[in-house]
Design a protein around this motif. Structure first.
Motif, PDB file in Angstrom:
ATOM      1  N   UNK A 295      67.503 -95.185 140.393  1.00  0.00           N
ATOM      2  CA  UNK A 295      66.610 -95.675 139.336  1.00  0.00           C
ATOM      3  C   UNK A 295      66.206 -94.544 138.391  1.00  0.00           C
ATOM      4  N   UNK A 296      65.925 -93.386 138.945  1.00  0.00           N
ATOM      5  CA  UNK A 296      65.532 -92.247 138.093  1.00  0.00           C
ATOM      6  C   UNK A 296      66.674 -91.850 137.168  1.00  0.00           C
ATOM      7  N   UNK A 297      67.888 -91.740 137.727  1.00  0.00           N
ATOM      8  CA  UNK A 297      69.040 -91.383 136.898  1.00  0.00           C
ATOM      9  C   UNK A 297      69.277 -92.425 135.793  1.00  0.00           C
ATOM     10  N   UNK A 298      69.209 -93.702 136.165  1.00  0.00           N
ATOM     11  CA  UNK A 298      69.450 -94.782 135.194  1.00  0.00           C
ATOM     12  C   UNK A 298      68.375 -94.823 134.113  1.00  0.00           C
ATOM     13  N   UNK A 299      67.144 -94.526 134.505  1.00  0.00           N
ATOM     14  CA  UNK A 299      66.008 -94.608 133.583  1.00  0.00           C
ATOM     15  C   UNK A 299      65.897 -93.353 132.702  1.00  0.00           C
ATOM     16  N   UNK A 300      66.053 -92.191 133.312  1.00  0.00           N
ATOM     17  CA  UNK A 300      65.728 -90.948 132.625  1.00  0.00           C
ATOM     18  C   UNK A 300      66.843 -90.396 131.760  1.00  0.00           C
ATOM     19  N   UNK A 301      68.066 -90.364 132.271  1.00  0.00           N
ATOM     20  CA  UNK A 301      69.108 -89.601 131.567  1.00  0.00           C
ATOM     21  C   UNK A 301      69.776 -90.325 130.400  1.00  0.00           C
ATOM     22  N   UNK A 302      70.077 -91.546 130.316  1.00  0.00           N
ATOM     23  CA  UNK A 302      70.407 -92.460 131.422  1.00  0.00           C
ATOM     24  C   UNK A 302      71.868 -92.255 131.831  1.00  0.00           C
TER      25      UNK A 302
ATOM     26  N   UNK B 128      74.734 -93.387 135.414  1.00  0.00           N
ATOM     27  CA  UNK B 128      74.884 -93.888 136.781  1.00  0.00           C
ATOM     28  C   UNK B 128      74.947 -92.689 137.731  1.00  0.00           C
ATOM     29  N   UNK B 129      74.659 -92.914 138.984  1.00  0.00           N
ATOM     30  CA  UNK B 129      74.645 -91.843 139.983  1.00  0.00           C
ATOM     31  C   UNK B 129      75.953 -91.838 140.749  1.00  0.00           C
ATOM     32  N   UNK B 130      76.619 -90.708 140.764  1.00  0.00           N
ATOM     33  CA  UNK B 130      77.856 -90.564 141.530  1.00  0.00           C
ATOM     34  C   UNK B 130      77.507 -90.704 143.014  1.00  0.00           C
ATOM     35  N   UNK B 131      78.173 -91.629 143.702  1.00  0.00           N
ATOM     36  CA  UNK B 131      77.874 -91.874 145.124  1.00  0.00           C
ATOM     37  C   UNK B 131      78.071 -90.610 145.969  1.00  0.00           C
TER      38      UNK B 131
ATOM     39  N   UNK C 163      76.585 -95.633 141.236  1.00  0.00           N
ATOM     40  CA  UNK C 163      75.500 -96.597 141.432  1.00  0.00           C
ATOM     41  C   UNK C 163      74.590 -96.577 140.210  1.00  0.00           C
ATOM     42  N   UNK C 164      74.050 -97.736 139.861  1.00  0.00           N
ATOM     43  CA  UNK C 164      73.115 -97.802 138.734  1.00  0.00           C
ATOM     44  C   UNK C 164      72.069 -98.870 139.001  1.00  0.00           C
ATOM     45  N   UNK C 165      70.974 -98.790 138.258  1.00  0.00           N
ATOM     46  CA  UNK C 165      69.915 -99.800 138.372  1.00  0.00           C
ATOM     47  C   UNK C 165      69.993-100.734 137.177  1.00  0.00           C
ATOM     48  N   UNK C 166      70.156-102.026 137.444  1.00  0.00           N
ATOM     49  CA  UNK C 166      70.253-103.019 136.358  1.00  0.00           C
ATOM     50  C   UNK C 166      68.911-103.200 135.650  1.00  0.00           C
ATOM     51  N   UNK C 167      67.831-102.646 136.213  1.00  0.00           N
ATOM     52  CA  UNK C 167      66.533-102.694 135.529  1.00  0.00           C
ATOM     53  C   UNK C 167      66.519-101.740 134.336  1.00  0.00           C
ATOM     54  N   UNK C 168      67.377-100.724 134.392  1.00  0.00           N
ATOM     55  CA  UNK C 168      67.347 -99.681 133.359  1.00  0.00           C
ATOM     56  C   UNK C 168      68.662 -99.508 132.608  1.00  0.00           C
ATOM     57  N   UNK C 169      69.718-100.176 133.054  1.00  0.00           N
ATOM     58  CA  UNK C 169      71.026 -99.970 132.438  1.00  0.00           C
ATOM     59  C   UNK C 169      71.896-101.207 132.603  1.00  0.00           C
TER      60      UNK C 169
END
Length: 198
Positions: free
Chosen positions: A117-124, A126-129, A172-178
């Motif tokens: 969520x932080x990666x998706x919201x802040x940078x934005x 996705x986070x490499x698994x 991985x990503x958060x659909x709330x932010x991306x």
């Protein structure tokens, strides 16, 4: 004994109690700052043991004094799923302290969700698994797979989704932010384009 003599005797006793409280406060704050400086958080429950050996009431009182004193406004308390943790933001970011708290709690789903969520919201981005295989997480592929499967069934983590780059790298990503389309594009850039066109 006259009233004046009684008051004179009580004054040094009160001053001694105040000094003791200040010493206890300073000792605890120094400990929290030192641990944060080493990249560690202080577990609330360790303060009941040596060298502190606080009683619950006295610890609450000291922490209340710390909270209300501007001199110690770098000291923060985090609530985890299995307890409370303390850290100093002079040397440690709140996000990192939260990650450490989730690791202490062995809350891998919460840990992954927080990072993603932080990666998706802040940078934005996705986070490499693969992030979760390295420091400070050290999850195995199998552990990560199990945790992600569990997260898919849990209502608190329905925003955590995955996309794959063309080379098979999982992100991985958060659909709330991306949006998924953006996550795919960024995953492809990260995994494939940067390798082929550094």
């Amino acid at each position: 004994m006259t009233e004046e003599k009684k008051n004179n005797q009580q004054q040094p006793e009160k001053a001694s109690e105040v000094n003791k409280e200040v010493d206890e406060r300073s000792k605890l704050v120094a400990h929290i700052r030192e641990k944060s400086n080493k990249g560690e958080i202080v577990k609330y429950k360790e303060l009941y043991e040596e060298p502190f050996s606080y009683q619950e009431e006295s610890l609450k009182e000291i922490l209340g004094e710390i909270k209300n004193n501007e001199e110690y406004d770098d000291i923060h308390i985090l609530k985890g799923t299995k307890g409370y943790y303390l850290y100093s933001d002079q040397v440690m970011k709140g996000h990192y302290a939260l990650i450490l708290a989730k690791m202490e709690d062995k809350d891998n789903p919460g840990l992954i969700a927080e990072m993603v969520r932080k990666d998706s919201r802040t940078y934005p981005r996705p986070t490499d698994a693969k992030t979760f295989y390295g420091f400070p997480f050290f999850m195995s592929e199998e552990d990560l797979e199990d945790v992600l499967e569990d997260m898919k069934k849990h209502p608190d983590y329905q925003d955590i989704n995955e996309v794959f780059a063309s080379d098979g790298s999982r992100f991985l990503f958060s659909s709330e932010h991306m949006k998924e389309r953006r996550a795919k594009l960024l995953a492809e850039q990260e995994a494939v384009d940067r390798v082929n066109f550094p």
